[in-house]
Design an enzyme around this catalytic site. Structure first.
Site, PDB file in Angstrom:
ATOM      1  N   ASP A 266       0.761  -1.165   0.154  1.00 12.03           N
ATOM      2  CA  ASP A 266       0.210   0.650  -0.165  1.00 12.03           C
ATOM      3  C   ASP A 266       0.988   1.402   0.207  1.00 12.03           C
ATOM      4  OD1 ASP A 266      -2.169   1.861   0.178  1.00 12.03           O
ATOM      5  OD2 ASP A 266      -3.094   1.255   1.975  1.00 12.03           O
TER       6      ASP A 266
HETATM    7  C1  BGC Z   1      -5.486   3.114  -0.022  1.00 13.55           C
HETATM    8  C2  BGC Z   1      -5.282   2.051  -0.669  1.00 13.55           C
HETATM    9  C3  BGC Z   1      -4.773   2.925  -2.309  1.00 13.55           C
HETATM   10  C4  BGC Z   1      -3.940   3.510  -2.183  1.00 13.55           C
HETATM   11  C5  BGC Z   1      -3.772   4.184  -3.424  1.00 13.55           C
HETATM   12  C6  BGC Z   1      -3.360   4.644  -0.104  1.00 13.55           C
HETATM   13  O1  BGC Z   1      -3.748   4.625   1.053  1.00 13.55           O
HETATM   14  O2  BGC Z   1      -5.117   2.233   1.004  1.00 13.55           O
HETATM   15  O3  BGC Z   1      -6.191   1.721  -0.293  1.00 13.55           O
HETATM   16  O4  BGC Z   1      -5.184   1.822  -3.141  1.00 13.55           O
HETATM   17  O5  BGC Z   1      -4.113   4.766  -1.693  1.00 13.55           O
HETATM   18  O6  BGC Z   1      -4.497   5.681  -3.621  1.00 13.55           O
END
Ligand code: BGC
Length: 721
Positions: A266
């Site tokens: 993530d």
């Molecule tokens: C979130 C994810 C997301 C990623 C990219 C993160 O902060 O937890 O779910 O896909 O950002 O935007």
């Protein structure tokens, strides 16, 4: 034909270590701005040079086909082997045409509809150059305080499994070579929804048994459906960050599940391994992440910065880097990028398909089928010939009813409830009064009372604004703001024909409203076509059929609350009332059960279940059991009923949930019509994760419940012999 597989192996052999580490790095589109003479802003924070940026393998977040094409050209020119970038984005519930939030989709119990929604999202976003979407989000969500329940399909493992499958099928289609498809990246592995106290990013304390028995099903559903990518989660489980857990990313994902796609962290989750306090710095965090099985690092640069040193110090291996790079290149090959690096990106296609009639129609259908009728004293449906309608409340003419993740949507495209009602009732006089802001402030009851008194019917639009949902938006209070409740009291006291339309991204604690409102229709955050869907439901053109994928508590203090809890040795006599009893498992101030249980949802017609039967009472491991029930539409409107089958294993090695959903089906019934619904059970449906962590069924008795929702007591007993 040339074997592309051989080409990738060959390419891998020719690539430098820096190039390989680059493929394992994902950067935001801002890093690829054409005229970036020197790096500033976030790029400067990451400490990358412009040459290093151009080694990156993938990009996240960009705005259009035009930007994507421009970036792809620059990056391919500068990358030593001209390897195309992969473009990724959070396309969570639509791109320009926004359909209801995933939690709402869960309430449709309609896999085909969900797949169609995701195909439409893929068509629209692939036209902008999106190749991978960070969806489905398959985190089991049992705690409504958590801000991200809006992005999940709710509290049930089996429903999550089926919903994740349906979403992947929709996004990926039958081949990634087909027009308008994209890769599904399932997230957040694992158990991100289990954070203590419903707090985002919080530690998760669950047993290995609970992890495997309940929390894993959603991710597994996506992988069984062929999802090509998986994202690790921010949380620690038992104190170890998921992003650095070899047990999750290698033992389970690769070795047990045979996943052969790509693993991505993530956003900034790799340096955060150090923030969790299990690595002393970014370098050690990178080592732990790579050794656990992470492949692409999202929005940080520790692989690029420390990969070489870690290799020289023998803390990671070249084989790990090669395997990960191979997975990235393979995915690029599957997407056809070596033949056409721009894939389906086209400004013309964007114009043609964004918000086209077909897509708006799917979004409207989804908003209709995912709305849940929570209460109806007979006010609904409203006659289309009503002369005077008062439309009141902070959400009555609000365009921000799309959901927190509609990042590429334009709120200007939203059909508000006011727009929808006005279009539907061309001959009625509609009196719109806001009444208060969504946070309850600026309460002005006088004009609302005046409008309510002067109208035959009131449509009162209350609830939760989309900014109160999503990442980092946990709430300790799930009750409506006081101003909204006061508005409801005043309006309802002067017009009993009041229908509440409830907007929101999570189950809310609305018992005050339930006590006074004659009717409540929960429309979640219904998306672009919300207003049209609302009119169709309220005026009875459509019959509500959505059913809760997540329980609604009486009070925030009941969270986390879910139907598939384990039995207690000291149950109260009734979970539905507050009786005075000594030393039992109950609340003394609210009923033990939620206000609205999993599966709950009314319709404008009524259904009766009769004649629940099985073709045999005893069966062996090699046999199946047929479970049948007759379902009759006993009301005065055609409708669609979701029939649910739950099991309860009476005696097992590990205490089993009082009920657990194992199957469901949707059936269309005309007024007065009866249909027989049939389910087939086998030993797999009765199996569970044992103490040895293996899943199999035990011999013995099982209660089989078939009914409208998780409160059903319509059951038969069977025995596995
Ligand atoms: C979130 C994810 C997301 C990623 C990219 C993160 O902060 O937890 O779910 O896909 O950002 O935007």
């Amino acid at each position: 034909m040339r074997s592309l597989y051989m080409d990738i192996r060959q390419l891998l052999r020719e690539m430098s270590l820096e190039e390989k580490l680059g493929q394992l790095t994902q950067l935001n589109s801002n890093f690829f701005k054409e005229n970036t003479a020197e790096i500033t802003g976030p790029a400067a924070d990451l400490g990358l040079t412009i040459d290093e940026c151009c080694l990156a393998g993938s990009v996240l977040n960009f705005d259009s086909a035009e930007t994507m094409i421009a970036i792809q050209k620059i990056a391919m020119e500068r990358q030593p082997h001209h390897i195309p970038l992969m473009f990724m984005m959070d396309v969570i519930h639509g791109h320009r045409t926004v359909y209801p939030i995933p939690l709402a989709l869960g309430c449709s119990f309609d896999m085909d509809l969900v797949s169609r929604c995701c195909s439409m999202a893929a068509r629209e976003s692939a036209a902008s150059g999106v190749m991978v979407t960070f969806s489905p989000m398959a985190d089991l969500s049992r705690d409504a305080r958590w801000g991200r329940v809006n992005e999940s399909t709710g509290e049930d493992p089996y429903l999550n499994y089926e919903m994740a499958k349906a979403q992947v099928k929709g996004y990926q289609g039958s081949s990634l070579m087909d027009q308008g498809t994209m890769v599904a990246c399932v997230k957040h592995f694992a158990a991100y929804g289990g954070g203590e106290a419903g707090l985002d990013y919080n530690n998760v304390e669950i047993s290995e048994h609970a992890l495997r028995e309940f929390y894993m099903d959603g991710y597994k559903g996506a992988i069984d459906a062929g999802a090509r990518m998986i994202m690790t989660s921010y949380n620690a489980i038992g104190g170890i960050p998921a992003t650095s857990q070899k047990h999750l990313l290698t033992d389970i994902l690769r070795n047990e599940w045979d996943f052969d796609g790509t693993v991505i962290s993530d956003y900034y989750a790799i340096p955060e391994i150090a923030s969790h306090g299990v690595a002393k710095d970014d370098k050690e965090a990178a080592m732990l992440a790579i050794n656990a099985g992470n492949e692409i690092e999202m929005m940080s640069s520790s692989f690029l910065k420390y990969g070489k040193e870690l290799l020289n110090e023998n803390k990671i291996t070249m084989d790990q880097i090669d395997k990960a790079t191979y997975h990235v290149l393979k995915l690029k090959e599957e997407l056809g990028l070596f033949e056409n690096p721009f894939r389906f990106a086209s400004t013309d296609s964007e114009k043609k398909i964004w918000l086209c009639d077909e897509h708006r129609a799917i979004a409207k259908e989804a908003a209709i089928k995912s709305s849940v009728l929570l209460k109806n004293d007979g006010v609904l449906p409203i006659s289309k010939n009503t002369n005077k309608i008062a439309l009141i409340g902070p959400f009555a003419n609000e365009k921000e009813i799309l959901g927190s993740w509609a990042i590429r949507a334009n709120t200007e495209d939203t059909i508000t409830i006011y727009d929808g009602i006005k279009k539907y009732c061309t001959n009625s006089q509609i009196d719109y009064v806001k009444g208060c802001d969504w946070d309850g402030s600026n309460l002005a009851c006088d004009s609302a009372i005046k409008a309510a008194k002067a109208s035959e019917v009131v449509i009162l639009c209350l609830g939760e604004h989309q900014s109160l949902n999503g990442e980092g938006a946990s709430r300790a209070k799930l009750e409506l703001p006081q101003g909204q409740i006061e508005l409801a009291r005043q309006v309802i006291s002067c017009n009993k024909n009041t229908v509440v339309v409830l907007i929101g991204g999570r189950p809310q604690a609305i018992s005050d409203l339930v006590d006074i409102a004659p009717a409540i229709l929960c429309m979640w955050q219904p998306g672009t076509e919300g207003g049209n869907a609302c009119a169709s439901l309220i005026f009875g053109e459509s019959n509500p059929s959505g059913r809760l994928a997540m329980s609604f508590p009486y009070s925030s203090g009941q969270e986390p609350i879910y139907y598939s809890h384990l039995p207690t040795a000291r149950p109260p006599k009734s979970r539905k009332t507050i009786d005075y009893e000594y030393n039992v498992s109950r609340y003394i101030d609210v009923p033990t059960d939620p206000q609205f249980v999993f599966g709950y949802g009314l319709s404008y017609t009524s259904y009766e279940y009769t004649n629940l039967r099985v073709d045999k009472r005893h069966f062996t491991e090699d046999e199946t059991i047929k479970v049948c029930v007759d379902v009759t539409n006993t009301g005065h409107m055609d409708g669609e009923e979701t029939v649910m089958l739950f099991i309860h294993d009476m005696v097992a090695e590990i205490s089993r949930p009082v009920k657990l959903l194992k199957d469901f089906c949707k059936v269309n019934l005309k007024q007065g019509e009866t249909k027989t619904v049939e389910f087939i059970l086998d030993k797999n449906k009765l199996s569970y994760v044992h103490k040895n962590l293996n899943r199999y069924a035990d011999k013995g008795e099982f209660e089989i419940f078939v009914g409208h929702d998780s409160d059903t007591n319509n059951k038969v007993l069977i025995e596995l012999v």
